[in-house]
Write a protein that holds these residues in place. Structure first.
Motif, PDB file in Angstrom:
ATOM      1  N   THR A 164       0.860  -1.180   0.000  1.00 35.47           N
ATOM      2  CA  THR A 164       0.000   0.000   0.000  1.00 35.47           C
ATOM      3  C   THR A 164       0.904   1.240   0.000  1.00 35.47           C
ATOM      4  O   THR A 164       1.753   1.376  -0.865  1.00 35.47           O
ATOM      5  CB  THR A 164      -0.977  -0.023   1.190  1.00 35.47           C
ATOM      6  N   SER A 165       0.754   2.130   0.952  1.00 39.00           N
ATOM      7  CA  SER A 165       1.544   3.367   0.943  1.00 39.00           C
ATOM      8  C   SER A 165       1.321   4.113   2.241  1.00 39.00           C
ATOM      9  O   SER A 165       0.285   3.936   2.911  1.00 39.00           O
ATOM     10  CB  SER A 165       1.109   4.241  -0.238  1.00 39.00           C
ATOM     11  N   ILE A 166       2.270   4.979   2.601  1.00 39.00           N
ATOM     12  CA  ILE A 166       2.005   5.890   3.705  1.00 39.00           C
ATOM     13  C   ILE A 166       0.814   6.786   3.342  1.00 39.00           C
ATOM     14  O   ILE A 166       0.143   7.332   4.222  1.00 39.00           O
ATOM     15  CB  ILE A 166       3.258   6.739   4.029  1.00 39.00           C
ATOM     16  N   GLY A 167       0.526   6.897   2.027  1.00 46.79           N
ATOM     17  CA  GLY A 167      -0.670   7.612   1.584  1.00 46.79           C
ATOM     18  C   GLY A 167      -1.947   6.934   2.021  1.00 46.79           C
ATOM     19  O   GLY A 167      -3.028   7.519   1.899  1.00 46.79           O
ATOM     20  N   GLY A 168      -1.856   5.721   2.539  1.00 40.53           N
ATOM     21  CA  GLY A 168      -3.000   5.032   3.124  1.00 40.53           C
ATOM     22  C   GLY A 168      -3.143   5.302   4.604  1.00 40.53           C
ATOM     23  O   GLY A 168      -4.048   4.767   5.255  1.00 40.53           O
ATOM     24  N   MET A 180      -7.225   7.843  -1.229  1.00 44.63           N
ATOM     25  CA  MET A 180      -8.439   7.074  -0.955  1.00 44.63           C
ATOM     26  C   MET A 180      -8.233   5.603  -1.276  1.00 44.63           C
ATOM     27  O   MET A 180      -8.615   4.718  -0.499  1.00 44.63           O
ATOM     28  CB  MET A 180      -9.621   7.618  -1.761  1.00 44.63           C
ATOM     29  N   SER A 181      -7.606   5.311  -2.404  1.00 43.48           N
ATOM     30  CA  SER A 181      -7.410   3.916  -2.804  1.00 43.48           C
ATOM     31  C   SER A 181      -6.463   3.192  -1.852  1.00 43.48           C
ATOM     32  O   SER A 181      -6.645   2.002  -1.555  1.00 43.48           O
ATOM     33  CB  SER A 181      -6.868   3.842  -4.236  1.00 43.48           C
ATOM     34  N   LYS A 182      -5.462   3.897  -1.342  1.00 40.85           N
ATOM     35  CA  LYS A 182      -4.515   3.264  -0.429  1.00 40.85           C
ATOM     36  C   LYS A 182      -5.099   3.098   0.973  1.00 40.85           C
ATOM     37  O   LYS A 182      -4.793   2.121   1.669  1.00 40.85           O
ATOM     38  CB  LYS A 182      -3.205   4.059  -0.385  1.00 40.85           C
ATOM     39  N   PHE A 183      -5.937   4.047   1.413  1.00 41.89           N
ATOM     40  CA  PHE A 183      -6.656   3.838   2.664  1.00 41.89           C
ATOM     41  C   PHE A 183      -7.525   2.582   2.558  1.00 41.89           C
ATOM     42  O   PHE A 183      -7.592   1.778   3.494  1.00 41.89           O
ATOM     43  CB  PHE A 183      -7.538   5.050   2.977  1.00 41.89           C
ATOM     44  N   ALA A 184      -8.175   2.409   1.415  1.00 41.48           N
ATOM     45  CA  ALA A 184      -9.002   1.215   1.201  1.00 41.48           C
ATOM     46  C   ALA A 184      -8.148  -0.048   1.230  1.00 41.48           C
ATOM     47  O   ALA A 184      -8.541  -1.070   1.812  1.00 41.48           O
ATOM     48  CB  ALA A 184      -9.746   1.323  -0.128  1.00 41.48           C
ATOM     49  N   ALA A 185      -6.973   0.003   0.619  1.00 43.89           N
ATOM     50  CA  ALA A 185      -6.093  -1.167   0.578  1.00 43.89           C
ATOM     51  C   ALA A 185      -5.585  -1.534   1.971  1.00 43.89           C
ATOM     52  O   ALA A 185      -5.470  -2.718   2.311  1.00 43.89           O
ATOM     53  CB  ALA A 185      -4.923  -0.907  -0.365  1.00 43.89           C
ATOM     54  N   LEU A 267      11.985   5.419   7.445  1.00 44.35           N
ATOM     55  CA  LEU A 267      11.798   6.298   8.604  1.00 44.35           C
ATOM     56  C   LEU A 267      10.762   7.396   8.361  1.00 44.35           C
ATOM     57  O   LEU A 267       9.922   7.653   9.234  1.00 44.35           O
ATOM     58  CB  LEU A 267      13.148   6.915   9.005  1.00 44.35           C
ATOM     59  N   PRO A 268      10.766   8.082   7.191  1.00 44.67           N
ATOM     60  CA  PRO A 268       9.744   9.115   6.987  1.00 44.67           C
ATOM     61  C   PRO A 268       8.319   8.564   7.091  1.00 44.67           C
ATOM     62  O   PRO A 268       7.434   9.237   7.636  1.00 44.67           O
ATOM     63  CB  PRO A 268      10.043   9.622   5.566  1.00 44.67           C
ATOM     64  N   ALA A 269       8.093   7.353   6.587  1.00 46.46           N
ATOM     65  CA  ALA A 269       6.762   6.752   6.687  1.00 46.46           C
ATOM     66  C   ALA A 269       6.405   6.485   8.137  1.00 46.46           C
ATOM     67  O   ALA A 269       5.258   6.710   8.568  1.00 46.46           O
ATOM     68  CB  ALA A 269       6.713   5.462   5.872  1.00 46.46           C
ATOM     69  N   THR A 270       7.360   6.007   8.915  1.00 51.24           N
ATOM     70  CA  THR A 270       7.113   5.729  10.332  1.00 51.24           C
ATOM     71  C   THR A 270       6.780   7.005  11.090  1.00 51.24           C
ATOM     72  O   THR A 270       5.830   7.054  11.886  1.00 51.24           O
ATOM     73  CB  THR A 270       8.347   5.050  10.956  1.00 51.24           C
TER      74      THR A 270
END
Length: 330
Positions: A164-168, A180-185, A267-270
């Motif tokens: 997925t992504s940090i965008g989720g 939106m798609s990554k939150f769903a994933a 690290l940035p995602a965390t």
């Protein structure tokens, strides 16, 4: 009676240690692994990582020529690779890809959903069809893949890796449909994890931050195309903020092997994930401020790919160019 915080923390640490001791690591040697989007970018980086750990691969993507190039490279390194060209928005193609993996290797142990698309542009320039299109590949394709592979995964006590992504976790301006798609994933991964555990199937959802995969040139750009692409392609390849694709792939496969439910990659995602959890109002305000500096809407639905919006600035980025060459993105 209130339990001291230090005892709660000690208990949580003990539970985590026990989980890591009692949960066996998943041995990938000889396992049959199906990777979507495996012909280029992150999918190719993941294919290399799985191959290095002794897995037998089936790669799927839309373009046969890209698949052939990726497979030829992996075979030169000694990997056992099958390919199948497929459109993951079509249920029959997903079934065909799963069957191709079973036919090639006699079983299917692991599925990896890495295929995806990204759109960037002001929300005012996005149509409803844009939102539906990205949901099909980033979320529903993952669901189709799991449903098609389910009997084989159950028989093998297999694993699922959802990229997925940090965008989720954190919605970013000008990436509305993508977020939106990554939150769903992410939600799909959590639901699958809890329900498929009864069948002995492990599900790991990984949420990477920005990665140097060479993918911006394939992004869908709306709004002020050149300006929109310039900020996106530049941020996506900034040192320290964006991580090399091989390191990201290694982190994702490590999470699968450990049996993690969810893993932030980089690290940035965390940091972004915990900032969102602990200070959602602050994150919302920062994102609103960020949006003030991004190109405004045009009122046009015209679409260009990143490759059609290149400028001297984006062409001259050495990190971007190296990633395009390394991950079959040219």
């Amino acid at each position: 009676m209130r339990v001291p915080k230090r005892l709660l923390l000690a208990g949580a640490a003990a539970a985590l240690a026990a989980r890591r001791t009692l949960t066996p690591r998943y041995d990938l040697s000889g396992k049959s692994v199906l990777i979507t989007g495996g012909s280029r970018g992150l999918g190719l980086a993941l294919a290399r990582e799985f191959a290095a750990r002794g897995a037998r691969l089936t790669l799927t993507a839309r373009t046969a020529a890209d698949l052939d190039a990726a497979a030829a490279e992996l075979r030169r390194q000694g990997a056992e690779v099958a390919t199948v060209a497929a459109d993951l928005t079509q249920a029959e193609d997903v079934e065909r890809a799963v069957q191709a993996a079973v036919t090639a290797h006699g079983t299917l142990d692991v599925i990896v959903h890495s295929a995806g698309m990204i759109q960037t542009g002001p929300i005012q320039d996005m149509t409803e069809e844009d939102w539906r299109e990205i949901m099909e590949i980033n979320a529903f394709a993952a669901l189709r893949l799991v449903r098609a592979a389910y009997p084989h995964l159950k028989a093998a006590s297999g694993r699922v890796l959802l990229v997925t992504s940090i965008g989720g976790k954190v919605a970013v301006p000008h990436l509305g449909p993508y977020s939106m798609s990554k939150f769903a994933a992410v939600g799909l991964g959590a639901a699958l994890r809890s329900e498929l555990a009864l069948d002995g199937i492990g599900v790991t959802t990984v949420c990477p931050g920005l990665m140097q995969t060479g993918s911006p040139k394939h992004a869908v750009i709306k709004g002020q195309h050149a300006k929109e692409y310039a900020w996106f392609a530049t941020i996506d390849n900034l040192p320290l903020i964006s991580m090399p694709a091989p390191a990201a792939a290694q982190g994702m496969v490590n999470a699968l092997v450990r049996g993690d439910a969810e893993a932030m990659i980089g690290l940035p995602a965390t940091v972004a994930r915990y900032a969102q959890a602990l200070a959602p109002q602050l994150v919302a305000d920062v994102m609103a401020l960020t949006n003030r500096f991004l190109p405004g809407p045009t009122g046009s639905a015209e679409v260009r790919l990143g490759a059609q919006a290149e400028s001297d600035l984006t062409r001259s980025n050495p990190i971007k160019r190296a990633a395009e060459q390394e991950f079959n993105q040219e």
